[in-house]
Design a protein around this motif. Sequence first.
Motif, mmCIF file in Angstrom:
data_model
loop_
_atom_site.group_PDB
_atom_site.id
_atom_site.type_symbol
_atom_site.label_atom_id
_atom_site.label_comp_id
_atom_site.label_asym_id
_atom_site.label_seq_id
_atom_site.Cartn_x
_atom_site.Cartn_y
_atom_site.Cartn_z
ATOM 1 N N VAL A 160 0.839 -1.204 0.000
ATOM 2 C CA VAL A 160 0.000 0.000 0.000
ATOM 3 C C VAL A 160 0.875 1.255 0.000
ATOM 4 N N GLY A 161 1.925 1.240 0.813
ATOM 5 C CA GLY A 161 2.846 2.372 0.824
ATOM 6 C C GLY A 161 3.487 2.600 -0.524
ATOM 7 N N GLY A 162 3.855 1.517 -1.215
ATOM 8 C CA GLY A 162 4.448 1.647 -2.540
ATOM 9 C C GLY A 162 3.473 2.115 -3.594
ATOM 10 N N ALA A 163 2.191 1.847 -3.371
ATOM 11 C CA ALA A 163 1.173 2.272 -4.336
ATOM 12 C C ALA A 163 0.738 3.715 -4.114
ATOM 13 N N LEU A 232 -2.476 -7.563 -5.348
ATOM 14 C CA LEU A 232 -3.032 -6.448 -6.106
ATOM 15 C C LEU A 232 -2.346 -5.138 -5.727
ATOM 16 N N ALA A 233 -2.183 -4.905 -4.427
ATOM 17 C CA ALA A 233 -1.507 -3.681 -3.980
ATOM 18 C C ALA A 233 -0.049 -3.666 -4.436
ATOM 19 N N ALA A 234 0.598 -4.834 -4.436
ATOM 20 C CA ALA A 234 1.984 -4.911 -4.881
ATOM 21 C C ALA A 234 2.096 -4.580 -6.370
ATOM 22 N N ALA A 235 1.155 -5.063 -7.164
ATOM 23 C CA ALA A 235 1.157 -4.741 -8.595
ATOM 24 C C ALA A 235 1.003 -3.238 -8.812
ATOM 25 N N LEU A 236 0.112 -2.629 -8.052
ATOM 26 C CA LEU A 236 -0.054 -1.172 -8.142
ATOM 27 C C LEU A 236 1.224 -0.451 -7.710
ATOM 28 N N ALA A 237 1.902 -0.996 -6.695
ATOM 29 C CA ALA A 237 3.153 -0.393 -6.234
ATOM 30 C C ALA A 237 4.220 -0.445 -7.326
ATOM 31 N N PHE A 238 4.307 -1.560 -8.034
ATOM 32 C CA PHE A 238 5.266 -1.674 -9.133
ATOM 33 C C PHE A 238 4.976 -0.636 -10.218
ATOM 34 N N VAL A 239 3.697 -0.522 -10.591
ATOM 35 C CA VAL A 239 3.320 0.404 -11.659
ATOM 36 C C VAL A 239 3.555 1.843 -11.227
ATOM 37 N N ARG A 240 3.081 2.204 -10.035
ATOM 38 C CA ARG A 240 3.193 3.586 -9.570
ATOM 39 C C ARG A 240 4.660 3.993 -9.385
#
Length: 247
Positions: A160-163, A232-240
């Motif tokens: 979540v922090g990474g996203a 899901l949150a990790a995938a968003l973190a990678f993209v963001r």
Amino acid sequence: MSALYAAELLKLRTLRSTWGFVLVTVLFAGLLTAGNIGGVPAADRLDPELQSQITLDVAFPASVLALLLGIILVTNEFRHGTIARTLLATPRRGRFVVVKLLTGCTVGVWLAVAALAVALVTTVIWLGALGIELHPAELGDGAWRALVAALVAGLLGAAVGGAVHSQVGALVGALVWMFALEPICWVLLALVDVDAAADYLPAAALGGMVDSGEDGLTWVRSAAVACGWAALAAALAFVRTSRRDIT
């Protein structure tokens, strides 16, 4: 990768906030354990399930604090402006995210171990003084659930922090979701007769990993759902993180 991971662990050990989280976890564990043992009738202390419940109860604060610390260990980079120097040392942003996720898992385990250590020592001393037989199987059942739940919570927090990247936004958003918005969703879903869907929400899934009830999801399903939210949150973190302009 191992050198980056070791560097992250060194950062955590030198931050006062980390030890603050450990202290709060230990205090909660001590209070909950004392309440579970001292707040029940003498006859109930003979019930083996009480010992399982003791370790399960300390998992809740440990998991919540692991989630918050997981958020902080990523968002601190953006809040204090160290992200630029970090990415100079680690130009591959995907590797940066992976290391943060692994560190999130680690802090979850650390906090769970601290909480369980206090709970187990208190239980052994208190029940031993009362002459009550200890049941290692019951204690162990609650302990491993607590460890896995806190690990996943730390992973989810780092993701979540990474996203999100904003420390205030991520922390406030996580707390508001867990203690306000998701309970409202439970009520709304119950009103339309689909209350079973509430078990698939993030906080409910994490709770199911700690104490899966007869009417909810099994432990395996709760773990799968919680890991799915973390993925899901990790995938968003990678993209963001890969797309953010760092200057």
